[in-house]
Scaffold this motif. Structure first.
Motif, PDB file in Angstrom:
ATOM      1  N   THR B 214       0.810  -1.218   0.000  1.00 47.85           N
ATOM      2  CA  THR B 214       0.000   0.000   0.000  1.00 47.85           C
ATOM      3  C   THR B 214       0.847   1.272   0.000  1.00 47.85           C
ATOM      4  OG1 THR B 214      -0.092  -0.045   2.412  1.00 47.85           O
ATOM      5  CG2 THR B 214      -1.904  -1.105   1.252  1.00 47.85           C
ATOM      6  N   SER B 216       2.590   2.382   2.627  1.00 46.08           N
ATOM      7  CA  SER B 216       2.303   3.069   3.889  1.00 46.08           C
ATOM      8  C   SER B 216       3.471   3.019   4.858  1.00 46.08           C
ATOM      9  CB  SER B 216       1.098   2.428   4.580  1.00 46.08           C
ATOM     10  OG  SER B 216       0.008   2.361   3.710  1.00 46.08           O
ATOM     11  N   THR B 230       3.134  14.077  12.289  1.00 46.53           N
ATOM     12  CA  THR B 230       2.789  13.635  10.943  1.00 46.53           C
ATOM     13  C   THR B 230       1.513  14.303  10.434  1.00 46.53           C
ATOM     14  OG1 THR B 230       1.608  11.739  11.890  1.00 46.53           O
ATOM     15  CG2 THR B 230       3.870  11.370  11.210  1.00 46.53           C
ATOM     16  N   SER B 273      -0.235   4.856  13.807  1.00 50.36           N
ATOM     17  CA  SER B 273      -0.609   5.725  12.708  1.00 50.36           C
ATOM     18  C   SER B 273      -0.060   5.172  11.414  1.00 50.36           C
ATOM     19  CB  SER B 273      -0.039   7.136  12.908  1.00 50.36           C
ATOM     20  OG  SER B 273      -0.542   7.689  14.099  1.00 50.36           O
ATOM     21  N   MET B 274      -0.904   5.190  10.398  1.00 49.00           N
ATOM     22  CA  MET B 274      -0.485   4.699   9.099  1.00 49.00           C
ATOM     23  C   MET B 274      -0.590   5.856   8.113  1.00 49.00           C
ATOM     24  SD  MET B 274      -1.958   1.096   7.889  1.00 49.00           S
ATOM     25  CE  MET B 274      -2.471   1.468   6.252  1.00 49.00           C
ATOM     26  N   VAL B 275       0.545   6.204   7.547  1.00 47.36           N
ATOM     27  CA  VAL B 275       0.606   7.353   6.645  1.00 47.36           C
ATOM     28  C   VAL B 275       0.778   6.848   5.220  1.00 47.36           C
ATOM     29  CG1 VAL B 275       1.913   9.419   6.029  1.00 47.36           C
ATOM     30  CG2 VAL B 275       1.710   8.738   8.436  1.00 47.36           C
ATOM     31  N   THR B 276      -0.116   7.226   4.325  1.00 44.95           N
ATOM     32  CA  THR B 276      -0.013   6.802   2.934  1.00 44.95           C
ATOM     33  C   THR B 276      -0.044   8.044   2.049  1.00 44.95           C
ATOM     34  OG1 THR B 276      -1.290   4.864   3.619  1.00 44.95           O
ATOM     35  CG2 THR B 276      -0.891   5.121   1.268  1.00 44.95           C
ATOM     36  N   GLY B 277       1.122   8.549   1.747  1.00 41.42           N
ATOM     37  CA  GLY B 277       1.214   9.745   0.913  1.00 41.42           C
ATOM     38  C   GLY B 277       0.841  11.010   1.688  1.00 41.42           C
ATOM     39  N   PRO B 278       0.841  12.158   0.997  1.00 36.82           N
ATOM     40  CA  PRO B 278       0.462  13.421   1.640  1.00 36.82           C
ATOM     41  C   PRO B 278      -1.058  13.520   1.763  1.00 36.82           C
ATOM     42  CG  PRO B 278       0.926  13.802  -0.663  1.00 36.82           C
ATOM     43  CD  PRO B 278       1.169  12.330  -0.425  1.00 36.82           C
ATOM     44  N   ARG B 279      -1.569  14.620   2.274  1.00 40.16           N
ATOM     45  CA  ARG B 279      -3.016  14.821   2.364  1.00 40.16           C
ATOM     46  C   ARG B 279      -3.625  14.775   0.969  1.00 40.16           C
ATOM     47  NH1 ARG B 279      -4.754  21.041   2.858  1.00 40.16           N
ATOM     48  NH2 ARG B 279      -6.713  19.960   2.518  1.00 40.16           N
ATOM     49  N   ARG B 280      -4.828  14.261   0.878  1.00 38.47           N
ATOM     50  CA  ARG B 280      -5.556  14.316  -0.384  1.00 38.47           C
ATOM     51  C   ARG B 280      -6.239  15.681  -0.470  1.00 38.47           C
ATOM     52  NH1 ARG B 280      -2.753  10.475   0.088  1.00 38.47           N
ATOM     53  NH2 ARG B 280      -3.284   8.297  -0.325  1.00 38.47           N
TER      54      ARG B 280
END
Lengths: 245, 486
Positions: B214, B216, B230, B273-280
């Motif tokens: 993913t 992430s 984050t 916390s799971m971070v997947t890319g910047p804010r949408r």
């Protein structure tokens, strides 16, 4: 500055003494095709629906052990009473909340108003209001959110920040209240990840920018291994657990 | 890269064992973390625990064995999510990448959540030299940043400090009234850092896991500082050693069960916390830019050596530190670099070179407690023995430093130990030579050459008047094994 990824991988391949390409034996989980994934997610959903009463009991028990103040409520009315009494005991004047579906059935704004406080949606109208919202959040007494999932195994609430749901509502105010509906409940971490994986595939490789998995209050044991709650996040967390929708 | 002072290991340990405050702090930590870890294992049952360990081990073996493949998958998916992946061969490159991101974004203030890799890189100094204010926000990291020290434990960086020392530090550095109340100290940190979180332009985090499928980054924290770092700043930079990748989101479950229990005995941490890319575009908040920096910095050397490869399976829980009789006496700083304890004694020589750290593999009794405690079944004692062998005999381009005397001694020892006749002779001679100097059957501190190096820190028992073989022959052999006869 850095090196190209191909070169980085070449160093690794040399260290491993392997040729490029996928593993000779495919990795089971990743080899799963969409229909299989969908079937597994469906099974997870079905089981959770079937076992709701047990999951509610397990959730209440585990969440309490992990530091949540759990309040089981028969319906919206009881939940709202709890919100009012909590707001009153905190002397809350400013309560931030997300914009989520759950507040249509559990209208917390009125409940907070009943205790003399103001409940406001922490959403940004435009870039200009961002600083303002943040400042307001920093000064608020409580943040209220729903739950996108709730995991009985660990006593956790999962929120997926998105439009209407700021990342900060559940972490900046000193108290967090999460409203959990029976349909949010899942048994295990494996269940959660099965559903997220399906979501990922279904949305063409996107499943949102963030996932917050919350279990109890913020805490630290960094000085003499003595546990203190409420370092950077909430010192107090409440879970309203609705027995029916 | 962070300064390496591993060469001073022996003198550092001598200073450490005399530090009474440190010993107090270590005693508390050893019993605390390890006690709750054991309770947590008991709760899920040792059988289930073993299944988890085996599952985690299999995942790590597979991923590290195909690391190039999974890093490519990770890069593809982070990029698809709108993030950028950077690859750094060494500390210099990694620091330059982060410094450039900071320059590109006009960054003036950075908040950091705990990252051992950033400690390894010595990143803070590089950013500070560029005129950037860097604030560690994990309470333990904040304490050691104020004290201008390095972490002494993988999960509890300020473990070596007592509450009095922290109280004094806060009074001196922050100008707050002296208070030994731990709640009050945590409150002070909250107040001071709260504003920094809201002001910061850039947040830096480590990564407990990277999910290839993913794209992430996963961090596990208790304080909430990781969530703020984050979420609040405009830019998020994640730093990770290249070994942190796992194939699927599904693989994360077992690690979330193992890691907190092994680290502090917690069943789960407060936050994941799971971070997947910047804010949408639609998101309420979150960083505009997400960068992931993947660091080699010597890890490919560990990867290339089949005997040491499994050290890359480590998930940095610190369980091996909490059970290690050596770490428990000398603390983390004596090890001279960022990664202390049994796993550090393998990783450090691997990353900085054995030449600089050849004493570390000797900092073990080989009792095996670390191997038993490891949630991914890393055979630490085996690797320590291997490194001792390499340190003496050399390997590849590395010249062993075993002296001729040492080698002669080792061969002599082997000859004596494999011949009952020679062993018996040695016992008699040893007794004849040493008995006049002994007190109640042991030789304490002495100035005798060679022998004094042993007796400096331990008693040397004098060989007994009769060997076990003699006692057996004369008295025990006819009377059965449970005889009470003297």
């Amino acid at each position: 500055m850095g090196i190209p990824s191909a070169q980085f991988r070449e160093t690794i391949r040399a260290a491993l003494g392997r040729q490029s390409g996928p593993p000779a034996e495919p990795y089971d989980v990743l080899a799963e095709e969409f229909p299989a994934l969908e079937a597994r997610a469906e099974a997870v959903r079905e089981r959770a629906a079937r076992e709701t009463p047990e999951l509610l009991d397990r959730m209440a028990e585990t969440a309490a052990l992990r530091g949540w103040n759990v309040q089981r409520c028969d319906g919206a009315e009881e939940a709202l009473d709890y919100v009012t009494s909590l707001a009153r005991s905190l002397g809350a004047t400013s309560v931030a909340r997300s914009e989520q579906e759950v507040f249509e059935t559990v209208p917390v704004d009125a409940a907070v108003a009943g205790a003399g406080g103001l409940c406001w949606p922490a959403v940004y109208d435009g870039p200009s209001s961002r600083t303002e919202v943040r400042q307001r959040l920093a000064e608020s007494d409580m943040g209220i959110t729903g739950a996108d999932y709730a995991i009985a195994e660990t006593g956790s609430v999962v929120v997926l920040p998105r439009r209407g749901l700021s990342r900060l509502v559940s972490v900046v105010p000193p108290v967090h209240l999460a409203i959990v509906r029976p349909s949010d409940l899942l048994g295990t971490l494996d269940d959660l990840f099965a559903l997220r994986r399906l979501e990922h595939v279904r949305n063409g490789g996107d499943m949102g920018s963030y996932l917050n998995f919350i279990t109890g209050p913020s805490r630290t044991a960094d000085i003499e291994q003595t546990i203190v709650v409420g370092v950077h996040g909430p010192r107090e967390v409440h879970m309203v657990l609705l027995d029916k929708e | 890269m962070a300064e390496v002072v591993t060469r001073d290991f022996v003198s550092a340990t001598q200073a450490a064992v005399k530090d009474t405050q440190l010993r107090q702090a270590l005693r508390r930590a050893g019993t605390g973390f390890d006690g709750t870890r054991r309770e947590a294992i008991h709760e899920v049952t040792p059988e289930v625990w073993e299944e988890w360990r085996e599952q985690a081990r299999r995942i790590k073996e597979h991923t590290i064995g195909h690391l190039d493949y999974y890093l490519e998958m990770l890069e593809r998916n982070v990029t698809a999510a709108g993030g950028r992946v950077h690859f750094a061969a060494d500390a210099g490159q990694a620091n330059a990448i982060v410094a450039q991101i900071a320059r590109d974004n006009g960054v003036r203030t950075v908040t950091k959540s705990k990252s051992m890799v950033s400690e390894e890189l010595g990143l803070n100094h590089v950013l500070e030299a560029q005129g950037i204010d860097v604030f560690e926000t994990d309470l333990g990291e904040y304490i050691i940043q104020l004290a201008n020290e390095t972490p002494s434990h993988l999960v509890a960086p300020a473990l070596h400090k007592t509450r009095r020392q922290v109280a004094q530090l806060f009074a001196d550095q922050l100008g707050v009234p002296y208070s030994e109340d731990i709640e009050e100290m945590a409150r002070i940190a909250r107040v001071v850092l709260r504003q920094k979180f809201l002001d910061a332009d850039m947040g830096i985090s480590g990564a407990n896991f990277l999910v290839a499928e993913t794209g992430s980054l996963v961090i596990i924290t208790n304080e909430g500082n990781g969530r703020l770092c984050t979420s609040a700043p405009r830019v998020h930079v994640g730093l990770a050693g290249m070994e942190k990748v796992i194939p699927s989101l599904q693989d994360l479950a077992v690690f979330l069960r193992l890691l907190p229990r092994s680290a502090t005995g917690q069943r789960i941490t407060s936050y994941m916390s799971m971070v997947t890319g910047p804010r949408r575009p639609d998101d309420e908040d979150g960083p505009e830019e997400f960068h992931l920096v993947i660091v080699d910095n010597g890890r490919s050397r560990l990867l290339a050596d089949p005997a040491l490869r499994e050290s890359l399976y480590c998930i940095r829980c610190g369980a091996c530190l909490n059970v290690c009789p050596v770490y428990q006496r000398v603390g983390g700083h004596a090890y001279g670099w960022v990664y202390p304890g049994p796993i550090g004694s393998i990783v450090t020589p691997g990353l900085v070179g054995l030449g600089q750290a050849k004493d570390l593999p000797n900092a073990s009794t080989l009792c095996g407690a670390c191997r038993d405690a490891c949630p991914v079944q890393i055979n630490i004692p085996r690797m320590l023995l291997h490194l001792r062998h390499v340190a003496a005999e050399g390997q590849g381009s590395y010249q062993g430093t075993g002296s001729d005397t040492e080698s002669l001694f080792a061969r002599g020892f082997a000859a004596v130990m494999s011949s009952p006749r020679l062993l018996n002779l040695g016992r008699k001679m040893g007794r004849w030579l040493l008995a006049p100097l002994a007190n109640r059957g042991v030789l304490g501190q002495t100035r005798l050459p060679v022998v004094s190096r042993w007796t400096r820190a331990r008693d040397l028992p004098i060989p007994p008047p009769r060997s076990f073989a003699e006692i057996w022959r004369d008295e025990l052999s006819n009377s059965g094994s449970d005889s009470k006869r003297a």
